[in-house]
Structures are given as C-alpha cells and as structure tokens.
Design a protein around this motif. Sequence first.
Motif, PDB file in Angstrom:
ATOM      1  N   ASP A  14     -71.002   2.053 -28.854  1.00  0.00           N
ATOM      2  CA  ASP A  14     -70.227   1.365 -29.892  1.00  0.00           C
ATOM      3  C   ASP A  14     -70.985   1.261 -31.212  1.00  0.00           C
ATOM      4  OD1 ASP A  14     -68.060   0.924 -28.142  1.00  0.00           O
ATOM      5  OD2 ASP A  14     -69.081  -0.838 -27.296  1.00  0.00           O
ATOM      6  N   GLY A  15     -72.188   1.837 -31.245  1.00  0.00           N
ATOM      7  CA  GLY A  15     -72.961   1.798 -32.477  1.00  0.00           C
ATOM      8  C   GLY A  15     -73.799   0.552 -32.659  1.00  0.00           C
ATOM      9  N   ALA A  16     -73.871  -0.282 -31.631  1.00  0.00           N
ATOM     10  CA  ALA A  16     -74.691  -1.491 -31.705  1.00  0.00           C
ATOM     11  C   ALA A  16     -76.103  -1.171 -31.225  1.00  0.00           C
ATOM     12  CB  ALA A  16     -74.087  -2.601 -30.855  1.00  0.00           C
ATOM     13  N   PRO A  17     -77.118  -1.771 -31.856  1.00  0.00           N
ATOM     14  CA  PRO A  17     -78.489  -1.531 -31.409  1.00  0.00           C
ATOM     15  C   PRO A  17     -78.693  -1.966 -29.966  1.00  0.00           C
ATOM     16  CG  PRO A  17     -78.458  -2.672 -33.516  1.00  0.00           C
ATOM     17  CD  PRO A  17     -77.052  -2.654 -33.003  1.00  0.00           C
ATOM     18  N   THR A  18     -79.445  -1.162 -29.222  1.00  0.00           N
ATOM     19  CA  THR A  18     -79.768  -1.524 -27.844  1.00  0.00           C
ATOM     20  C   THR A  18     -81.113  -2.225 -27.821  1.00  0.00           C
ATOM     21  OG1 THR A  18     -80.903   0.545 -27.409  1.00  0.00           O
ATOM     22  CG2 THR A  18     -78.537   0.483 -26.967  1.00  0.00           C
ATOM     23  N   GLY A  19     -81.505  -2.667 -26.666  1.00  0.00           N
ATOM     24  CA  GLY A  19     -82.833  -3.246 -26.523  1.00  0.00           C
ATOM     25  C   GLY A  19     -82.799  -4.738 -26.369  1.00  0.00           C
ATOM     26  N   CYS A  20     -83.917  -5.236 -25.942  1.00  0.00           N
ATOM     27  CA  CYS A  20     -83.987  -6.665 -25.693  1.00  0.00           C
ATOM     28  C   CYS A  20     -85.131  -7.315 -26.453  1.00  0.00           C
ATOM     29  CB  CYS A  20     -84.103  -6.934 -24.198  1.00  0.00           C
ATOM     30  SG  CYS A  20     -85.532  -6.139 -23.449  1.00  0.00           S
ATOM     31  N   SER A  21     -85.634  -6.665 -27.483  1.00  0.00           N
ATOM     32  CA  SER A  21     -86.686  -7.281 -28.278  1.00  0.00           C
ATOM     33  C   SER A  21     -86.127  -8.507 -28.958  1.00  0.00           C
ATOM     34  CB  SER A  21     -87.210  -6.307 -29.334  1.00  0.00           C
ATOM     35  OG  SER A  21     -87.777  -5.183 -28.725  1.00  0.00           O
ATOM     36  N   THR A  22     -86.892  -9.562 -28.888  1.00  0.00           N
ATOM     37  CA  THR A  22     -86.454 -10.821 -29.493  1.00  0.00           C
ATOM     38  C   THR A  22     -87.105 -10.993 -30.856  1.00  0.00           C
ATOM     39  OG1 THR A  22     -88.297 -12.072 -28.567  1.00  0.00           O
ATOM     40  CG2 THR A  22     -86.302 -11.830 -27.178  1.00  0.00           C
ATOM     41  N   PRO A  23     -86.586 -11.884 -31.678  1.00  0.00           N
ATOM     42  CA  PRO A  23     -87.274 -12.185 -32.947  1.00  0.00           C
ATOM     43  C   PRO A  23     -88.723 -12.615 -32.707  1.00  0.00           C
ATOM     44  CG  PRO A  23     -85.064 -13.083 -32.987  1.00  0.00           C
ATOM     45  CD  PRO A  23     -85.300 -12.575 -31.585  1.00  0.00           C
ATOM     46  N   GLU A  24     -88.971 -13.306 -31.589  1.00  0.00           N
ATOM     47  CA  GLU A  24     -90.337 -13.734 -31.271  1.00  0.00           C
ATOM     48  C   GLU A  24     -91.243 -12.523 -31.024  1.00  0.00           C
ATOM     49  OE1 GLU A  24     -87.564 -15.069 -29.772  1.00  0.00           O
ATOM     50  OE2 GLU A  24     -87.595 -16.887 -30.971  1.00  0.00           O
ATOM     51  N   ASP A  25     -90.694 -11.458 -30.360  1.00  0.00           N
ATOM     52  CA  ASP A  25     -91.475 -10.232 -30.159  1.00  0.00           C
ATOM     53  C   ASP A  25     -91.930  -9.674 -31.506  1.00  0.00           C
ATOM     54  OD1 ASP A  25     -91.074 -10.273 -27.384  1.00  0.00           O
ATOM     55  OD2 ASP A  25     -89.279  -9.019 -27.517  1.00  0.00           O
ATOM     56  N   TRP A  26     -91.009  -9.643 -32.452  1.00  0.00           N
ATOM     57  CA  TRP A  26     -91.323  -9.085 -33.773  1.00  0.00           C
ATOM     58  C   TRP A  26     -92.302  -9.972 -34.534  1.00  0.00           C
ATOM     59  CZ3 TRP A  26     -90.410  -4.255 -34.905  1.00  0.00           C
ATOM     60  CH2 TRP A  26     -89.442  -3.587 -34.173  1.00  0.00           C
ATOM     61  N   MET A  27     -92.138 -11.286 -34.429  1.00  0.00           N
ATOM     62  CA  MET A  27     -93.062 -12.191 -35.123  1.00  0.00           C
ATOM     63  C   MET A  27     -94.462 -12.073 -34.548  1.00  0.00           C
ATOM     64  SD  MET A  27     -90.829 -15.578 -36.065  1.00  0.00           S
ATOM     65  CE  MET A  27     -90.029 -15.813 -34.486  1.00  0.00           C
ATOM     66  N   LEU A  28     -94.570 -11.930 -33.219  1.00  0.00           N
ATOM     67  CA  LEU A  28     -95.885 -11.765 -32.595  1.00  0.00           C
ATOM     68  C   LEU A  28     -96.536 -10.451 -33.009  1.00  0.00           C
ATOM     69  CD1 LEU A  28     -95.249 -13.120 -28.978  1.00  0.00           C
ATOM     70  CD2 LEU A  28     -96.786 -14.072 -30.710  1.00  0.00           C
ATOM     71  N   PHE A  29     -95.739  -9.372 -33.075  1.00  0.00           N
ATOM     72  CA  PHE A  29     -96.286  -8.082 -33.490  1.00  0.00           C
ATOM     73  C   PHE A  29     -96.749  -8.156 -34.939  1.00  0.00           C
ATOM     74  CE2 PHE A  29     -95.799  -3.730 -35.163  1.00  0.00           C
ATOM     75  CZ  PHE A  29     -96.778  -3.122 -34.384  1.00  0.00           C
ATOM     76  N   ASP A  30     -95.936  -8.729 -35.794  1.00  0.00           N
ATOM     77  CA  ASP A  30     -96.301  -8.887 -37.206  1.00  0.00           C
ATOM     78  C   ASP A  30     -97.587  -9.704 -37.337  1.00  0.00           C
ATOM     79  OD1 ASP A  30     -95.210  -8.491 -40.054  1.00  0.00           O
ATOM     80  OD2 ASP A  30     -95.592 -10.664 -39.992  1.00  0.00           O
ATOM     81  N   LYS A  31     -97.687 -10.778 -36.597  1.00  0.00           N
ATOM     82  CA  LYS A  31     -98.877 -11.627 -36.614  1.00  0.00           C
ATOM     83  C   LYS A  31    -100.103 -10.855 -36.127  1.00  0.00           C
ATOM     84  CE  LYS A  31    -100.685 -15.935 -34.732  1.00  0.00           C
ATOM     85  NZ  LYS A  31    -100.508 -17.001 -33.758  1.00  0.00           N
ATOM     86  N   SER A  32     -99.929 -10.039 -35.073  1.00  0.00           N
ATOM     87  CA  SER A  32    -101.079  -9.286 -34.543  1.00  0.00           C
ATOM     88  C   SER A  32    -101.570  -8.251 -35.558  1.00  0.00           C
ATOM     89  CB  SER A  32    -100.739  -8.641 -33.204  1.00  0.00           C
ATOM     90  OG  SER A  32     -99.762  -7.632 -33.346  1.00  0.00           O
TER      91      SER A  32
END
Length: 116
Positions: A14-32
């Motif tokens: 349907d054109g929607a992004p897949t995956g289960c990454s959460t905003p917290e995953d991204w914030m932790l990666f950015d912080k690292s």
Amino acid sequence: MKYLMLINAALDADGAPTGCSTPEDWMLFDKSLKEAGVYVGGDSLADFTTAATVRVGEHGERLVTDGPFAESREVLGGYFVIDVPDFDVALDWAARCPGSRDGGSIVVRPLAGYEG
C-alpha cells in the motif's frame, strides 16, 4: 573522512513504510553518533509525495515531475553525515542504524570533499 548514509525505507504493497523501528530507536542511534563524536549532520525527509524531480531539457527548459517515484519499494527517508576514519567504520555505523532493519537499507557514500 566524511560519509553520507542515505536511509531507504521499504514500503508495503500500500506504499506505507514497513518496519518496527520506534522513535526511541532513532533517538538512541542519533545520541550514539553524537556521543562517539562522528555526527556531522542529518535529518529526516518529509513524505515523499511532497517531492519533485527537476531536470533541464536540451533546450534549457525546466522539466518538473511529481515525486521521486522510483521503480522500487524503497523510498529515501533521511540521511546522516558522519565523520569517521574509513569506509569500514562507516559501514559499521550504517549497520547500527535502525533504518537498516525490517527491509530498509542504508547506502553509504564518501563525500568528495573538493577543496576550493
């Protein structure tokens, strides 16, 4: 050396992004990235349906089409620029990025760094 990590999200039928990454995953990666001292910049991109592609024709006319509309089930969702010693280290950071999971991928490209 600086590297660009292009984050490509996988899309479902349907054109929607897949995956289960959460905003917290991204914030932790950015912080690292920042804590490791390799972060140069980066951002998420707005919905790809708001994008346009520009080309200039052979007579100098501007040709604008809606969206990137690649023939794939991936869409560019954001980027990071990192400054690390070599390509292998850049690949290690790309593998740690939440966007590399759940069908997504990270394209890693060194920046040319032209001196002016």
